[in-house]
Design a protein around this motif. Structure first.
Motif, short mmCIF file in Angstrom:
data_model
loop_
_atom_site.label_atom_id
_atom_site.label_comp_id
_atom_site.label_asym_id
_atom_site.label_seq_id
_atom_site.Cartn_x
_atom_site.Cartn_y
_atom_site.Cartn_z
N CYS A 59 0.85 -1.20 0.00
CA CYS A 59 0.00 0.00 0.00
C CYS A 59 0.88 1.25 0.00
O CYS A 59 1.82 1.36 0.77
CB CYS A 59 -0.91 -0.02 1.22
SG CYS A 59 -1.85 1.50 1.43
N CYS A 106 0.23 2.96 3.80
CA CYS A 106 0.56 2.30 5.08
C CYS A 106 1.57 1.16 4.91
O CYS A 106 1.99 0.57 5.90
CB CYS A 106 -0.71 1.77 5.74
SG CYS A 106 -1.40 0.32 4.92
N CYS A 129 -7.09 2.01 3.47
CA CYS A 129 -6.58 3.34 3.10
C CYS A 129 -7.42 3.94 1.97
O CYS A 129 -7.67 5.15 1.95
CB CYS A 129 -5.12 3.26 2.70
SG CYS A 129 -4.02 3.00 4.11
N CYS A 132 -4.39 -0.12 0.01
CA CYS A 132 -5.14 -1.24 0.58
C CYS A 132 -6.59 -0.79 0.75
O CYS A 132 -6.88 0.41 0.68
CB CYS A 132 -4.52 -1.65 1.92
SG CYS A 132 -4.76 -0.44 3.25
ZN LIG Z 1 -2.96 1.04 3.38
#
Ligand SMILES: [Zn+2]
Ligand SMILES: [Zn+2]
Length: 235
Positions: free
Chosen positions: A14, A17, A33, A30
């Motif tokens: 991601c 993150c 997010c 992801c």
């Molecule tokens: Zn993420």
């Protein structure tokens, strides 16, 4: 094939993150997010692309009516916030350079959702050589490269130059930003942009002062029109 090998060696993670992406995640984020990334929807300013709170048709915003920009239109697919802000910060300030590829793809894929006119030249907004040295890379270049590939139009990373080192725009507001960048850009070889329909690329648009200054320099050098595409813009 090569991309498949790369994915095997470096499983996609991601952009915000760093969690490993699952098959159904909306890359480059992801699922968690991605929920914090807001697309810019109508209505927005027909000129600078600023989204409006109220419902209704698109029209020029008060600022663009008072001071019409030199560029024809500026568009951004996403609001500068949430996981996208985090990803852009990691990319620009924490040297996560590999994010250039996925953020570039994200921008290139969003082209179809915009009402931008066909361009035949793609230019990244340049950094001053001193800032380039500090940061180590020019964040707009990988984004412009992805857009250039999608459009099938050439990208010239050095057609536009930043000729004056200016304090970082993020520390300034309003009028100071305008004065900060006015006259900061130049076109060293005007024939490179003469009669071109230019799409100018940057990561974020805030007041639009930088885009206006770039566009003015390009039009003065003979470009036929200039439009702006950034990954995100402040709402
Ligand atoms: Zn993420
Ligand atoms: Zn506007």
């Amino acid at each position: 094939m090569w991309n498949a090998v790369l994915d095997l060696l470096f499983p996609p993670s991601c952009a915000a993150c760093s969690d490993r992406l699952q098959d159904r995640d909306p890359a480059p984020f992801c699922a968690t997010c991605a929920q914090s990334v807001d697309s810019i929807q109508v209505p927005y300013c027909t000129s600078c692309g600023e989204p409006f709170d109220a419902e209704g048709p698109c029209h020029p915003c008060a600022r663009c009516l008072r001071h019409p920009p030199s560029f024809a239109r500026a568009r951004a697919p996403f609001v500068y916030g949430g996981a996208l802000l985090e990803a852009i910060h990691r990319y620009k300030y924490r040297r996560a350079w590999d994010l250039g590829r996925s953020l570039g793809e994200l921008l290139a894929c969003s082209l179809d959702r915009t009402d931008l006119q066909p361009a035949n030249l793609v230019l990244p907004v340049p950094l001053h050589p001193r800032r380039l040295q500090e940061r180590g890379f020019d964040q707009a270049v990988p984004l412009a490269r992805a857009v250039s590939r999608r459009l099938g139009a050439p990208m010239l990373p050095r057609a536009l130059r930043r000729i004056r080192h200016t304090p970082a725009q993020t520390r300034l507001s309003g009028r100071a930003r305008w004065e900060n960048v006015a006259g900061a850009f130049a076109v060293p070889r005007p024939p490179q942009v003469a009669s071109a329909r230019i799409l100018l690329i940057d990561d974020v648009l805030t007041t639009g002062a930088t885009a206006r200054a770039c566009s003015r320099a390009l039009l003065a050098a003979g470009a036929s029109h200039v439009e702006v595409l950034t990954l995100a813009r402040t709402a």
